[in-house]
Design an enzyme around this catalytic site. Structure first.
Site, short mmCIF file in Angstrom:
data_model
loop_
_atom_site.label_atom_id
_atom_site.label_comp_id
_atom_site.label_asym_id
_atom_site.label_seq_id
_atom_site.Cartn_x
_atom_site.Cartn_y
_atom_site.Cartn_z
N PHE A 13 0.83 -1.21 0.00
CA PHE A 13 0.00 0.00 0.00
C PHE A 13 0.88 1.28 0.00
CE2 PHE A 13 -2.20 2.71 3.44
CZ PHE A 13 -2.85 3.52 2.52
N ASP A 34 10.47 -7.05 -3.49
CA ASP A 34 9.22 -7.45 -2.84
C ASP A 34 9.01 -8.95 -2.99
OD1 ASP A 34 6.32 -7.74 -2.22
OD2 ASP A 34 6.43 -5.56 -2.09
N THR A 37 3.86 -11.05 -0.97
CA THR A 37 2.99 -11.79 -0.08
C THR A 37 1.56 -11.43 -0.48
OG1 THR A 37 2.80 -10.00 1.52
CG2 THR A 37 4.68 -11.51 1.79
N ASP A 60 12.79 -12.22 -1.13
CA ASP A 60 12.49 -12.09 0.30
C ASP A 60 13.62 -11.29 0.95
OD1 ASP A 60 12.15 -12.57 3.05
OD2 ASP A 60 11.45 -14.63 2.72
N THR A 138 6.06 2.44 12.63
CA THR A 138 4.69 2.79 13.00
C THR A 138 4.63 3.41 14.40
OG1 THR A 138 2.63 1.71 13.68
CG2 THR A 138 4.53 0.33 13.66
N ASP A 139 3.54 4.14 14.65
CA ASP A 139 3.33 4.68 16.01
C ASP A 139 2.89 3.59 16.99
OD1 ASP A 139 0.75 4.27 15.04
OD2 ASP A 139 0.00 6.25 15.59
N GLU A 140 2.55 2.40 16.44
CA GLU A 140 2.05 1.34 17.32
C GLU A 140 3.13 0.83 18.28
OE1 GLU A 140 -0.64 -1.51 15.74
OE2 GLU A 140 -1.19 -0.24 14.05
N TYR A 164 2.51 -7.75 16.13
CA TYR A 164 2.93 -6.85 15.05
C TYR A 164 3.78 -5.70 15.60
CZ TYR A 164 2.62 -2.82 11.89
OH TYR A 164 2.92 -1.72 11.12
N LYS A 168 7.77 -4.75 15.05
CA LYS A 168 8.23 -3.48 14.48
C LYS A 168 9.15 -2.77 15.48
CE LYS A 168 7.35 -1.67 11.10
NZ LYS A 168 7.96 -1.73 9.74
N ASN A 193 -1.69 5.85 11.57
CA ASN A 193 -2.49 5.08 10.60
C ASN A 193 -2.64 5.79 9.25
OD1 ASN A 193 -3.20 3.48 12.88
ND2 ASN A 193 -5.09 2.93 11.83
N ASN A 194 -2.27 5.08 8.20
CA ASN A 194 -2.44 5.63 6.85
C ASN A 194 -3.75 5.14 6.24
OD1 ASN A 194 0.73 5.98 5.16
ND2 ASN A 194 0.35 6.14 7.33
N ASP A 297 -14.13 -7.49 21.04
CA ASP A 297 -12.91 -6.69 20.86
C ASP A 297 -11.71 -7.59 20.58
OD1 ASP A 297 -11.49 -4.40 20.59
OD2 ASP A 297 -11.73 -3.72 22.66
N GLY A 300 -5.77 -7.36 23.48
CA GLY A 300 -4.64 -6.42 23.54
C GLY A 300 -4.86 -5.16 22.73
P1 NAD Z 1 1.44 -3.73 3.13
O1 NAD Z 1 1.10 -4.96 3.89
O2 NAD Z 1 0.41 -3.12 2.24
O3 NAD Z 1 2.74 -3.98 2.22
C1 NAD Z 1 3.84 -4.73 2.68
C2 NAD Z 1 4.68 -5.11 1.46
O4 NAD Z 1 5.84 -5.82 1.92
C3 NAD Z 1 3.96 -6.03 0.47
O5 NAD Z 1 4.19 -5.61 -0.85
C4 NAD Z 1 4.60 -7.40 0.73
O6 NAD Z 1 4.59 -8.25 -0.41
C5 NAD Z 1 6.00 -6.99 1.13
N1 NAD Z 1 6.69 -8.00 1.95
C6 NAD Z 1 6.21 -8.63 3.06
N2 NAD Z 1 7.13 -9.49 3.53
C7 NAD Z 1 8.21 -9.41 2.71
C8 NAD Z 1 9.49 -10.03 2.69
N3 NAD Z 1 9.82 -10.95 3.61
N4 NAD Z 1 10.36 -9.69 1.72
C9 NAD Z 1 10.02 -8.75 0.77
N5 NAD Z 1 8.83 -8.15 0.74
C10 NAD Z 1 7.93 -8.46 1.70
O7 NAD Z 1 1.94 -2.68 4.23
P2 NAD Z 1 1.86 -1.09 4.25
O8 NAD Z 1 0.61 -0.70 4.94
O9 NAD Z 1 2.16 -0.57 2.91
O10 NAD Z 1 3.06 -0.76 5.24
C11 NAD Z 1 4.39 -0.57 4.75
C12 NAD Z 1 5.31 -0.24 5.92
O11 NAD Z 1 4.85 0.94 6.58
C13 NAD Z 1 5.36 -1.33 6.98
O12 NAD Z 1 6.69 -1.44 7.42
C14 NAD Z 1 4.46 -0.81 8.09
O13 NAD Z 1 4.89 -1.29 9.33
C15 NAD Z 1 4.68 0.68 7.96
N6 NAD Z 1 3.55 1.52 8.41
C16 NAD Z 1 2.28 1.28 7.94
C17 NAD Z 1 1.24 2.10 8.36
C18 NAD Z 1 -0.17 1.91 7.84
O14 NAD Z 1 -1.09 2.54 8.36
N7 NAD Z 1 -0.39 1.11 6.82
C19 NAD Z 1 1.48 3.14 9.26
C20 NAD Z 1 2.79 3.36 9.71
C21 NAD Z 1 3.81 2.53 9.27
#
Ligand code: NAD
Length: 359
Positions: A13, A34, A37, A60, A138-140, A164, A168, A193-194, A297, A300
């Site tokens: 995303f 990538d 997954t 990977d 992430t802020d989590e 998760y 992180k 959160n995005n 709910d 955690g």
């Molecule tokens: P997503 O799940 O949409 O995308 C994750 C991507 O990583 C996918 O394309 C997947 O194929 C790839 N991937 C997973 N495991 C892999 C591996 N072992 N090797 C290579 N590629 C791999 O996630 P997202 O929402 O786009 O989040 C991206 C990053 O931003 C993450 O690190 C997440 O922790 C961080 N983040 C997300 C948010 C949110 O709200 N979505 C907020 C803050 C931070």
């Protein structure tokens, strides 16, 4: 010479929005590593796949040989590390995958980045000085915030609640240690959160949009009063690119939208927009909001996240452009106009394609 940015998780995303923006707004070459997954979707990059400055490596991040080859062949000027397992519910069901990718994968990537950067230090010292390893987090990792507490900042102690967020947090600590111990030039960002186009439909906003359109229940955990700080994905991407270009080496930046909303408010807001943009409802449905169901709910479950983004605002002049009303409207509109992106995910075609099964 053209610089190269190595992006991990670029089919996800946020990663796909990063890849698109870098290709559009700069002359850089982008190499996307990538594993594809379930959440990595090549359709999210269909519009850039033929760009001569875009390269895809199906690998990977936890595979040291593949990562070593990626560094040796493409010689990146910087890394933006987004690849992760990212869904809290999945981390509760299957924490092992989160440790494997988020912790061991980050470790492997750090080690291969360090090896490559060490080589640069002797061969091309200026390139080594300019090199950056940007870890996207992430802020989590900061855990639960009481209603009266001030928002998370760069100095908030870590207190993750879910597998998760714990994975992180562990990866953030590894990045910090590689900077402190080995001097690897790192940057870390912790974002709230995005939401926006191309988010996998297991997350709250796309799930709500697509369930509502199909007349299915809109599940909300507990009483729905959990607060999240929402940021439109393109604003996050602009923050990431600013940090990469101008952030101070070794620093962390908290990124957030100053947009705290209860989950139930978010779901109701999506329903309101759908009333306007998709008035043709499934048969027998009164209002979209009638589909809301409160369910047991999540264990955690954190009550509140909120980010104080003062540092990135003051140091780098970053501010979100989109407010929640405009960003959410754009998001709903995108899902309405891009059924070809999400229909294969819902009807199983997407899964079959992954498994190489003809459909
Ligand atoms: P997503 O799940 O949409 O995308 C994750 C991507 O990583 C996918 O394309 C997947 O194929 C790839 N991937 C997973 N495991 C892999 C591996 N072992 N090797 C290579 N590629 C791999 O996630 P997202 O929402 O786009 O989040 C991206 C990053 O931003 C993450 O690190 C997440 O922790 C961080 N983040 C997300 C948010 C949110 O709200 N979505 C907020 C803050 C931070």
């Amino acid at each position: 010479m053209t610089h190269t940015l190595l992006v991990t998780g670029g089919a996800g995303f946020i990663g796909s929005a990063v890849v698109r923006e870098v290709l559009l707004a700069s002359a850089w070459r982008v190499v996307n590593v990538d594993k594809l997954t379930y959440s990595g979707n090549p359709a999210s990059l269909a519009d850039v796949a033929d760009n001569p400055r875009y390269h895809f490596i199906h690998a990977d991040i936890a595979d040291p040989a593949a990562m070593r080859a990626a560094f040796e062949v493409f010689k990146p000027a910087a890394v933006m590390h987004l690849a992760a397992e990212s869904h809290v519910d999945r981390s509760i069901d299957n924490p092992a995958a989160f440790l494997e990718t988020n912790v061991r994968g980050t470790f492997v990537l750090l080690e291969e980045a360090r090896r490559y950067w060490k080589g640069l230090k002797t061969a091309e010292p200026q390139k080594a000085r300019d090199f950056r390893f940007h870890h996207i987090s992430t802020d989590e990792v900061f855990g639960d915030l009481a209603e009266t507490q001030t928002a998370f900042s760069e100095s908030t102690p870590y207190a993750p609640s879910s597998p998760y967020s714990a994975s992180k947090a562990a990866s953030d600590h590894l990045v910090r240690a590689w900077q402190r111990t080995y001097g690897l030039p790192t940057l870390v960002t912790n974002c709230s959160n995005n939401y926006g186009p191309r988010q996998f439909p297991e997350k709250l906003i796309p799930l709500t949009i697509l369930n509502a359109l199909a007349g299915r229940d809109l599940p909300i955990y507990g009483d729905g009063r959990q607060v999240r700080d929402w940021l439109f994905v393109e604003d996050h991407v602009r923050a990431l690119l600013l940090v990469l270009a101008h952030g101070r080496e070794g620093e962390t930046y908290a990124v957030g939208g100053h947009c705290e909303k209860q989950n139930v408010e978010v779901v109701r807001a999506v329903c309101e927009i759908l009333e306007e943009l998709a008035p043709q409802k499934p048969a027998g449905l009164g209002r979209y909001a009638d589909l809301i169901r409160f369910v047991r709910d999540r264990p955690g479950h954190d009550g509140r996240y909120a980010i104080d983004a003062a540092k990135i605002r003051k140091e780098l002049g970053w501010r979100p452009r989109e407010d929640f009303a405009s960003g959410l409207r754009k998001t709903v509109r995108w899902y309405l106009e891009n059924k070809a992106w999400w229909q294969p995910i819902l009807d199983g075609t997407y899964r079959c394609q992954r498994l190489g099964v003809a459909v």
